[in-house]
Design a protein around this motif. Structure first.
Motif, short mmCIF file in Angstrom:
data_model
loop_
_atom_site.label_atom_id
_atom_site.label_comp_id
_atom_site.label_asym_id
_atom_site.label_seq_id
_atom_site.Cartn_x
_atom_site.Cartn_y
_atom_site.Cartn_z
N MET A 1 28.44 18.01 51.06
CA MET A 1 28.63 17.69 49.65
C MET A 1 29.45 18.81 49.01
SD MET A 1 25.83 17.00 46.60
CE MET A 1 24.86 15.97 47.63
N ALA A 2 30.48 18.46 48.30
CA ALA A 2 31.38 19.43 47.70
C ALA A 2 30.83 20.03 46.41
CB ALA A 2 32.73 18.79 47.42
N VAL A 3 30.03 19.26 45.67
CA VAL A 3 29.52 19.73 44.38
C VAL A 3 27.99 19.71 44.39
CG1 VAL A 3 29.43 19.26 41.90
CG2 VAL A 3 31.52 18.81 43.16
N THR A 4 27.41 20.80 43.92
CA THR A 4 25.95 20.85 43.81
C THR A 4 25.56 21.33 42.41
OG1 THR A 4 25.89 23.09 44.71
CG2 THR A 4 25.56 21.28 46.26
N ILE A 5 24.42 20.84 41.95
CA ILE A 5 23.87 21.27 40.67
C ILE A 5 22.56 22.01 40.94
CG2 ILE A 5 22.92 20.52 38.44
CD1 ILE A 5 24.60 17.98 38.69
N ASN A 6 22.46 23.21 40.41
CA ASN A 6 21.23 23.98 40.52
C ASN A 6 20.30 23.50 39.40
OD1 ASN A 6 19.18 25.93 40.17
ND2 ASN A 6 20.50 27.55 40.98
N ASP A 7 19.30 22.73 39.76
CA ASP A 7 18.40 22.13 38.77
C ASP A 7 17.60 23.17 37.99
OD1 ASP A 7 19.13 19.48 39.25
OD2 ASP A 7 17.72 19.31 40.92
N CYS A 44 38.67 19.66 41.69
CA CYS A 44 39.44 20.23 40.57
C CYS A 44 38.74 21.45 39.98
CB CYS A 44 39.71 19.19 39.50
SG CYS A 44 38.26 18.71 38.52
N GLY A 45 37.42 21.52 40.11
CA GLY A 45 36.68 22.68 39.63
C GLY A 45 36.36 22.67 38.15
N SER A 46 36.71 21.61 37.43
CA SER A 46 36.47 21.60 35.98
C SER A 46 34.99 21.67 35.66
CB SER A 46 37.11 20.37 35.32
OG SER A 46 36.53 19.18 35.79
N CYS A 47 34.15 21.03 36.43
CA CYS A 47 32.71 21.07 36.16
C CYS A 47 32.17 22.49 36.31
CB CYS A 47 31.96 20.10 37.07
SG CYS A 47 32.19 20.39 38.83
N GLN A 48 32.59 23.17 37.34
CA GLN A 48 32.14 24.55 37.58
C GLN A 48 32.64 25.48 36.48
OE1 GLN A 48 32.08 26.13 41.64
NE2 GLN A 48 33.30 27.83 40.89
N MET A 49 33.91 25.32 36.10
CA MET A 49 34.49 26.19 35.06
C MET A 49 33.85 25.94 33.70
SD MET A 49 38.57 26.43 35.83
CE MET A 49 38.84 24.71 35.49
N ASP A 50 33.53 24.69 33.39
CA ASP A 50 33.04 24.34 32.06
C ASP A 50 31.53 24.47 31.90
OD1 ASP A 50 35.64 23.81 31.36
OD2 ASP A 50 35.45 21.64 31.54
N CYS A 51 30.78 24.58 32.99
CA CYS A 51 29.32 24.67 32.89
C CYS A 51 28.94 25.98 32.19
CB CYS A 51 28.68 24.61 34.27
SG CYS A 51 26.87 24.70 34.19
N VAL A 53 26.16 27.50 31.85
CA VAL A 53 25.10 28.31 32.46
C VAL A 53 25.32 28.57 33.95
CG1 VAL A 53 23.35 27.65 30.76
CG2 VAL A 53 23.64 26.28 32.84
N GLY A 54 26.47 28.14 34.48
CA GLY A 54 26.78 28.38 35.89
C GLY A 54 25.90 27.62 36.86
N ALA A 55 25.49 26.43 36.48
CA ALA A 55 24.59 25.63 37.32
C ALA A 55 25.32 24.80 38.37
CB ALA A 55 23.74 24.71 36.45
N ILE A 56 26.64 24.72 38.28
CA ILE A 56 27.41 23.88 39.19
C ILE A 56 28.26 24.74 40.10
CG2 ILE A 56 29.18 22.09 39.39
CD1 ILE A 56 28.19 20.97 36.78
N LYS A 57 28.24 24.39 41.38
CA LYS A 57 29.08 25.08 42.37
C LYS A 57 29.90 24.03 43.10
CE LYS A 57 27.49 29.12 41.54
NZ LYS A 57 28.21 29.85 40.56
N VAL A 58 31.19 24.32 43.26
CA VAL A 58 32.09 23.48 44.03
C VAL A 58 32.36 24.23 45.32
CG1 VAL A 58 34.34 22.36 44.15
CG2 VAL A 58 33.14 22.51 41.96
N LYS A 59 32.07 23.59 46.45
CA LYS A 59 32.29 24.22 47.75
C LYS A 59 33.63 23.75 48.31
CE LYS A 59 30.42 24.75 52.34
NZ LYS A 59 29.42 24.33 53.31
N TYR A 60 34.51 24.70 48.53
CA TYR A 60 35.83 24.42 49.07
C TYR A 60 35.82 24.66 50.58
CZ TYR A 60 37.03 24.66 44.18
OH TYR A 60 37.07 24.44 42.83
N GLU A 61 36.60 23.88 51.29
CA GLU A 61 36.75 24.09 52.73
C GLU A 61 37.46 25.42 52.96
OE1 GLU A 61 35.47 22.09 55.08
OE2 GLU A 61 34.67 20.82 53.50
N ALA A 62 37.31 25.96 54.13
CA ALA A 62 37.87 27.28 54.44
C ALA A 62 39.39 27.34 54.25
CB ALA A 62 37.52 27.66 55.87
N ASN A 63 40.09 26.26 54.53
CA ASN A 63 41.55 26.29 54.44
C ASN A 63 42.09 25.55 53.22
OD1 ASN A 63 40.89 23.75 55.26
ND2 ASN A 63 42.34 23.63 56.93
N SER A 64 41.25 25.28 52.24
CA SER A 64 41.72 24.59 51.04
C SER A 64 41.65 25.51 49.83
CB SER A 64 40.89 23.33 50.77
OG SER A 64 39.58 23.68 50.39
#
Length: 75
Positions: A1-7, A44-51, A53-64
């Motif tokens: 999963m590329a996007v996770t939310i820390n509940d 795109c990372g907009s969710c991570q940038m706009d959160c 409280v920093g609850a969202i993380k976008v996981k990028y592949e090693a070569n992306s």
């Protein structure tokens, strides 16, 4: 999963839900935001940038790279 939310951090402000260009997030029966379509993330990372409280993380592949960063034309 590329996007996770820390509940534990999420305040359910719904900014990610409102701003995601792909409509990746959904609301459960209680109105809580969750990742509804995890495999449709554009990275795109907009969710991570706009959160706020920093609850969202976008996981990028090693070569992306995040698509919102300007790339050097010489790459």
């Amino acid at each position: 999963m590329a996007v996770t939310i820390n509940d534990k951090k999420c305040t359910n402000c719904k900014i990610c839900y409102e701003r995601c260009p792909e409509g990746l997030f959904g609301l459960n029966d209680a109105g809580k935001v969750y990742v509804k379509y995890p495999h449709e993330c554009w990275l795109c990372g907009s969710c991570q940038m706009d959160c706020p409280v920093g609850a969202i993380k976008v996981k990028y592949e090693a070569n992306s790279k995040p698509v919102f960063l300007k790339r050097d034309d010489k790459e």
